[in-house]
Design a protein around this motif. Structure first.
Motif, PDB file in Angstrom:
ATOM      1  N   PHE A 189      -7.143  14.491 -23.005  1.00 34.44           N
ATOM      2  CA  PHE A 189      -5.712  13.373 -22.343  1.00 34.44           C
ATOM      3  C   PHE A 189      -6.113  12.886 -21.074  1.00 34.44           C
ATOM      4  CE2 PHE A 189      -1.395  11.797 -21.405  1.00 34.44           C
ATOM      5  CZ  PHE A 189      -1.142  10.738 -22.241  1.00 34.44           C
ATOM      6  N   GLN A 190      -6.232  12.520 -20.630  1.00 38.62           N
ATOM      7  CA  GLN A 190      -6.105  11.255 -19.059  1.00 38.62           C
ATOM      8  C   GLN A 190      -5.347  12.476 -18.090  1.00 38.62           C
ATOM      9  OE1 GLN A 190      -8.532   9.465 -18.372  1.00 38.62           O
ATOM     10  NE2 GLN A 190      -8.939   8.081 -20.012  1.00 38.62           N
ATOM     11  N   VAL A 191      -5.483  13.065 -17.450  1.00 35.50           N
ATOM     12  CA  VAL A 191      -5.353  14.196 -16.755  1.00 35.50           C
ATOM     13  C   VAL A 191      -3.930  13.627 -15.279  1.00 35.50           C
ATOM     14  CG1 VAL A 191      -6.969  16.126 -16.244  1.00 35.50           C
ATOM     15  CG2 VAL A 191      -7.428  14.845 -15.144  1.00 35.50           C
ATOM     16  N   LEU A 227      -5.083   2.485 -15.694  1.00 35.78           N
ATOM     17  CA  LEU A 227      -6.325   2.167 -15.856  1.00 35.78           C
ATOM     18  C   LEU A 227      -5.983   1.923 -17.061  1.00 35.78           C
ATOM     19  CD1 LEU A 227      -9.491   3.805 -15.696  1.00 35.78           C
ATOM     20  CD2 LEU A 227      -7.999   5.505 -17.755  1.00 35.78           C
ATOM     21  N   TYR A 228      -4.939   2.172 -18.268  1.00 30.77           N
ATOM     22  CA  TYR A 228      -4.784   0.973 -19.704  1.00 30.77           C
ATOM     23  C   TYR A 228      -5.178  -0.279 -19.039  1.00 30.77           C
ATOM     24  CZ  TYR A 228      -5.148   5.781 -22.175  1.00 30.77           C
ATOM     25  OH  TYR A 228      -5.626   6.961 -22.432  1.00 30.77           O
ATOM     26  N   GLU A 229      -3.792  -0.652 -18.483  1.00 32.80           N
ATOM     27  CA  GLU A 229      -3.354  -2.150 -17.712  1.00 32.80           C
ATOM     28  C   GLU A 229      -5.113  -2.722 -17.172  1.00 32.80           C
ATOM     29  OE1 GLU A 229      -1.248  -4.238 -18.105  1.00 32.80           O
ATOM     30  OE2 GLU A 229      -0.144  -2.574 -19.146  1.00 32.80           O
ATOM     31  N   GLY A 274      -6.029   8.610 -30.027  1.00 37.85           N
ATOM     32  CA  GLY A 274      -5.964   6.937 -30.162  1.00 37.85           C
ATOM     33  C   GLY A 274      -4.804   5.870 -28.543  1.00 37.85           C
ATOM     34  N   THR A 275      -5.562   6.999 -27.846  1.00 39.58           N
ATOM     35  CA  THR A 275      -4.168   6.477 -26.798  1.00 39.58           C
ATOM     36  C   THR A 275      -5.056   4.573 -26.320  1.00 39.58           C
ATOM     37  OG1 THR A 275      -6.190   7.906 -25.688  1.00 39.58           O
ATOM     38  CG2 THR A 275      -3.987   8.460 -25.000  1.00 39.58           C
ATOM     39  N   ILE A 276      -5.749   4.596 -25.956  1.00 36.13           N
ATOM     40  CA  ILE A 276      -5.800   3.007 -25.543  1.00 36.13           C
ATOM     41  C   ILE A 276      -6.518   2.454 -26.941  1.00 36.13           C
ATOM     42  CG2 ILE A 276      -8.292   1.725 -24.140  1.00 36.13           C
ATOM     43  CD1 ILE A 276      -9.103   3.583 -23.096  1.00 36.13           C
ATOM     44  N   VAL A 322     -13.155   5.954 -33.636  1.00 36.36           N
ATOM     45  CA  VAL A 322     -13.495   6.810 -33.503  1.00 36.36           C
ATOM     46  C   VAL A 322     -13.345   8.399 -32.026  1.00 36.36           C
ATOM     47  CG1 VAL A 322     -16.268   7.774 -34.173  1.00 36.36           C
ATOM     48  CG2 VAL A 322     -15.239   4.875 -34.356  1.00 36.36           C
ATOM     49  N   GLU A 323     -13.301   9.321 -33.110  1.00 33.44           N
ATOM     50  CA  GLU A 323     -13.285  10.709 -31.923  1.00 33.44           C
ATOM     51  C   GLU A 323     -13.828  11.671 -33.060  1.00 33.44           C
ATOM     52  OE1 GLU A 323     -12.066  11.268 -28.938  1.00 33.44           O
ATOM     53  OE2 GLU A 323     -12.850  13.549 -29.852  1.00 33.44           O
ATOM     54  N   ILE A 324     -15.092  12.665 -32.118  1.00 35.42           N
ATOM     55  CA  ILE A 324     -15.659  13.650 -32.391  1.00 35.42           C
ATOM     56  C   ILE A 324     -14.353  15.002 -32.622  1.00 35.42           C
ATOM     57  CG2 ILE A 324     -15.675  14.871 -30.859  1.00 35.42           C
ATOM     58  CD1 ILE A 324     -18.728  14.765 -31.837  1.00 35.42           C
ATOM     59  N   GLY A 380     -15.529  11.146 -35.759  1.00 38.43           N
ATOM     60  CA  GLY A 380     -17.370  11.787 -35.818  1.00 38.43           C
ATOM     61  C   GLY A 380     -17.760  11.371 -35.177  1.00 38.43           C
ATOM     62  N   ASP A 381     -19.550  12.008 -34.909  1.00 36.66           N
ATOM     63  CA  ASP A 381     -19.857  11.476 -33.851  1.00 36.66           C
ATOM     64  C   ASP A 381     -21.032  10.050 -34.145  1.00 36.66           C
ATOM     65  OD1 ASP A 381     -21.918  11.210 -31.898  1.00 36.66           O
ATOM     66  OD2 ASP A 381     -23.270  13.557 -32.333  1.00 36.66           O
ATOM     67  N   THR A 382     -20.223   9.436 -32.558  1.00 35.67           N
ATOM     68  CA  THR A 382     -20.604   8.257 -32.724  1.00 35.67           C
ATOM     69  C   THR A 382     -21.641   7.471 -32.593  1.00 35.67           C
ATOM     70  OG1 THR A 382     -21.296   8.452 -30.156  1.00 35.67           O
ATOM     71  CG2 THR A 382     -19.036   7.512 -31.194  1.00 35.67           C
ATOM     72  N   LYS A 383     -22.729   8.873 -32.486  1.00 32.17           N
ATOM     73  CA  LYS A 383     -24.823   8.901 -33.127  1.00 32.17           C
ATOM     74  C   LYS A 383     -24.673   8.479 -33.932  1.00 32.17           C
ATOM     75  CE  LYS A 383     -26.286  12.851 -31.686  1.00 32.17           C
ATOM     76  NZ  LYS A 383     -25.668  13.817 -30.993  1.00 32.17           N
ATOM     77  N   VAL A 426     -15.666   1.113 -24.499  1.00 30.43           N
ATOM     78  CA  VAL A 426     -16.083   2.726 -24.947  1.00 30.43           C
ATOM     79  C   VAL A 426     -15.610   3.337 -23.998  1.00 30.43           C
ATOM     80  CG1 VAL A 426     -18.666   2.033 -25.766  1.00 30.43           C
ATOM     81  CG2 VAL A 426     -18.198   1.902 -23.582  1.00 30.43           C
ATOM     82  N   ASP A 427     -15.617   5.301 -24.219  1.00 27.67           N
ATOM     83  CA  ASP A 427     -14.600   5.773 -22.511  1.00 27.67           C
ATOM     84  C   ASP A 427     -15.690   7.477 -22.852  1.00 27.67           C
ATOM     85  OD1 ASP A 427     -13.205   7.465 -21.235  1.00 27.67           O
ATOM     86  OD2 ASP A 427     -11.332   6.735 -21.707  1.00 27.67           O
ATOM     87  N   PRO A 428     -17.111   7.267 -22.518  1.00 20.58           N
ATOM     88  CA  PRO A 428     -17.623   8.734 -23.238  1.00 20.58           C
ATOM     89  C   PRO A 428     -17.170   9.680 -21.902  1.00 20.58           C
ATOM     90  CG  PRO A 428     -18.548   6.533 -22.376  1.00 20.58           C
ATOM     91  CD  PRO A 428     -17.994   6.202 -22.584  1.00 20.58           C
TER      92      PRO A 428
HETATM   93  C1  LIG Z   1     -13.416  10.602 -21.867  1.00 17.75           C
HETATM   94  S1  LIG Z   1     -12.568  11.215 -23.123  1.00 17.75           S
HETATM   95  C2  LIG Z   1     -11.494   9.969 -23.748  1.00 17.75           C
HETATM   96  C3  LIG Z   1     -10.544   9.571 -24.179  1.00 17.75           C
HETATM   97  C4  LIG Z   1      -9.658   8.244 -24.459  1.00 17.75           C
HETATM   98  N1  LIG Z   1     -10.325   7.314 -24.590  1.00 17.75           N
HETATM   99  C5  LIG Z   1      -8.519   8.688 -23.547  1.00 17.75           C
HETATM  100  O1  LIG Z   1      -8.259   7.632 -22.909  1.00 17.75           O
HETATM  101  O2  LIG Z   1      -7.258   9.742 -23.454  1.00 17.75           O
HETATM  102  C6  LIG Z   1     -14.032  11.061 -24.119  1.00 17.75           C
HETATM  103  C7  LIG Z   1     -13.570  11.502 -25.723  1.00 17.75           C
HETATM  104  O3  LIG Z   1     -14.666  11.331 -26.423  1.00 17.75           O
HETATM  105  C8  LIG Z   1     -14.685  12.302 -27.986  1.00 17.75           C
HETATM  106  N2  LIG Z   1     -16.100  12.069 -27.944  1.00 17.75           N
HETATM  107  C9  LIG Z   1     -17.276  13.485 -26.698  1.00 17.75           C
HETATM  108  N3  LIG Z   1     -18.408  13.166 -27.532  1.00 17.75           N
HETATM  109  C10 LIG Z   1     -18.557  12.306 -28.284  1.00 17.75           C
HETATM  110  C11 LIG Z   1     -19.952  11.976 -29.599  1.00 17.75           C
HETATM  111  N4  LIG Z   1     -20.181  11.723 -29.443  1.00 17.75           N
HETATM  112  N5  LIG Z   1     -18.665  10.810 -30.295  1.00 17.75           N
HETATM  113  C12 LIG Z   1     -16.998  10.911 -30.782  1.00 17.75           C
HETATM  114  N6  LIG Z   1     -16.665  11.357 -29.540  1.00 17.75           N
HETATM  115  C13 LIG Z   1     -16.704  12.081 -29.242  1.00 17.75           C
HETATM  116  C14 LIG Z   1     -13.862  13.235 -26.625  1.00 17.75           C
HETATM  117  O4  LIG Z   1     -13.621  14.190 -27.779  1.00 17.75           O
HETATM  118  C15 LIG Z   1     -13.218  12.659 -25.727  1.00 17.75           C
HETATM  119  O5  LIG Z   1     -11.980  12.716 -26.883  1.00 17.75           O
END
Ligand SMILES: C[S@@+](CC[C@H](N)C(=O)[O-])C[C@H]1O[C@@H](n2cnc3c(N)ncnc32)[C@H](O)[C@@H]1O
Length: 406
Positions: free
Chosen positions: A241-243, A251-253, A275-277, A291-293, A318-321, A336-338
């Protein structure tokens, strides 16, 4: 060896840059226009690192940090620069990195500010000999902390309350996260050996919503609740979760503004955490896929879907890749917010094939952001960047980039 150095600019880590006989030297806690006497701490073929022994000329932008640990602890590194200049530094840093690594020429960009202090809703303390604190930068040298200017007061209160607790002798790390301005708080103890759980509960239960030992909730609720705008988010300790809660709304706006949502849009929210954004923008679009790992984050995301009474969103673990290539999700806009490492090759390949009309890239690392924009440039053109100061008093900056399909 000691030298006199004139500092000309700051590097990407907030260190002062000067030259000794033409060779670059990086100096912690030194600002442009300052002249300092330094001691070399590291000598490499191409650069020196040095520390200040004496400041001979002081910058008018320098302020005295109100923190007793500033010289010793690795928590923040820009508290000696006034806040207006911190914002300017981060904006210019972001602009220069995008220019250097992605070839993008930007004259100016918006920089969104934050509360300077007490903004962090989360911390992980190291525990040594029953004491809580931080490590010095890039070392395992422990610094005990009684209070920290970046942390929400509720976390500082817990720090005081836990001081001297005998069970801390069996603990390696403590994570504390607080939401709703201190109303709901979770605390996780990562033990080295068996813990006296009754003693922990007795000591702090009046101050917290949930207590965990490792992955097990030993008191209170599994999740705590935060509100961003009119959205509610339940978050487990394992979930990102954003700190900086207050600035997260900004940010979300900014993301929403870049998205320019319409009720025809189908949006992909990659790296969605809890699921925030996705939930923030769902009321303004037709459908969202997240999608989230981390599977615990998706458990919270599905609960968040329920508590926000949002029907037009679906989450995948799952892993996006790999998972993106399996699911074949269709969308006309993508967010995307990696993590700091940025997008992997397979995810970029997927985005190059999907060709949504808009790609909004949220990043806490301008270097990997620039690399990825370059890698995607055959299909996507850079439009705008907005910088958001999620991490005052540190060198870090959050970026929101809008890319459009060529
Ligand atoms: C910077 S956070 C963003 C989270 C969210 N968008 C938010 O604002 O709260 C990055 C997120 O990507 C997830 N993540 C990292 N590697 C991933 C991958 N390969 N596939 C899917 N999710 C991944 C992390 O667990 C984390 O929740």
């Amino acid at each position: 060896m000691e030298f006199q150095v004139e500092i000309t600019r700051l590097d990407d880590q907030g260190r002062g840059i000067g030259y000794i006989d033409g060779k670059i030297v990086f100096v912690e806690n030194a600002l442009p226009q300052e002249v300092v006497r330094v001691l070399i701490t590291k000598e490499k073929k191409k650069f020196y690192e040095a520390k200040v022994i004496e400041r001979l000329v002081t910058s008018s932008d320098r302020i005295t940090p109100n923190c007793p640990y500033y010289d010793r602890c690795g928590g923040c590194n820009l508290m000696h620069l006034n806040y207006r200049k911190q914002l300017e530094y981060k904006k210019q840093k972001g602009i220069q990195i995008l220019k250097k690594f992605a070839g993008i020429e930007i004259e100016d960009a918006d920089m969104i500010d934050s509360d300077e202090f007490y903004y962090r809703n989360k911390v992980v303390f190291h525990v040594e000999d029953g004491k809580m604190g931080y490590y010095q930068k890039e070392s395992h040298h422990f610094v005990e902390i009684d209070t920290c200017l970046l942390l929400h007061p509720k976390i500082n209160q817990l720090l005081t309350e836990l001081k001297g607790a005998s069970f801390l002798n069996s603990v390696e790390n403590v994570m504390i996260r607080t939401f709703q301005d201190g109303l709901e708080t979770q605390i996780v103890f990562y033990p080295q050996e068996n813990l006296n759980q009754e003693e922990i509960i007795h000591r702090i239960k009046h101050l917290v919503t949930s207590i965990y030992v490792d992955n097990t909730c030993i008191y209170g609720t599994d999740e705590i609740l935060e509100k961003i705008g009119d959205r509610n988010y339940l978050v487990r300790p394992e979930s990102f979760f954003q700190v900086n809660t207050k600035t997260t709304k900004k940010l979300y706006e900014t993301v929403k503004e870049a998205l320019q949502p319409s009720m025809d849009d189908v949006v992909l929210d990659l790296y969605c955490g809890a699921g925030t954004i996705g939930l923030y923008i769902a009321p303004y679009v037709k459908y969202v896929y997240g999608v989230e790992i981390v599977k615990e984050a998706i458990i919270s995301a599905n609960k968040n879907k329920e508590i926000n009474r949002t029907k037009n969103i679906e989450f995948y673990t799952g892993d996006t890749k790999t998972i993106l290539h399996q699911l074949h999700l269709q969308a006309n806009k993508v967010i995307v917010d990696p993590p700091r490492s940025g997008l992997d090759q397979k995810t970029k390949e997927y985005l190059l094939k999907l060709t949504p009309e808009k790609l909004i890239y949220v990043s806490c690392n301008p270097v990997t952001l620039a690399r990825d924009i370059k890698d995607l440039s055959e299909k996507y053109q850079f439009q705008t960047v907005t910088f958001v100061d999620m991490f005052p008093n540190t060198e870090h900056v959050e970026c929101v980039c809008l890319l459009k399909l060529r």
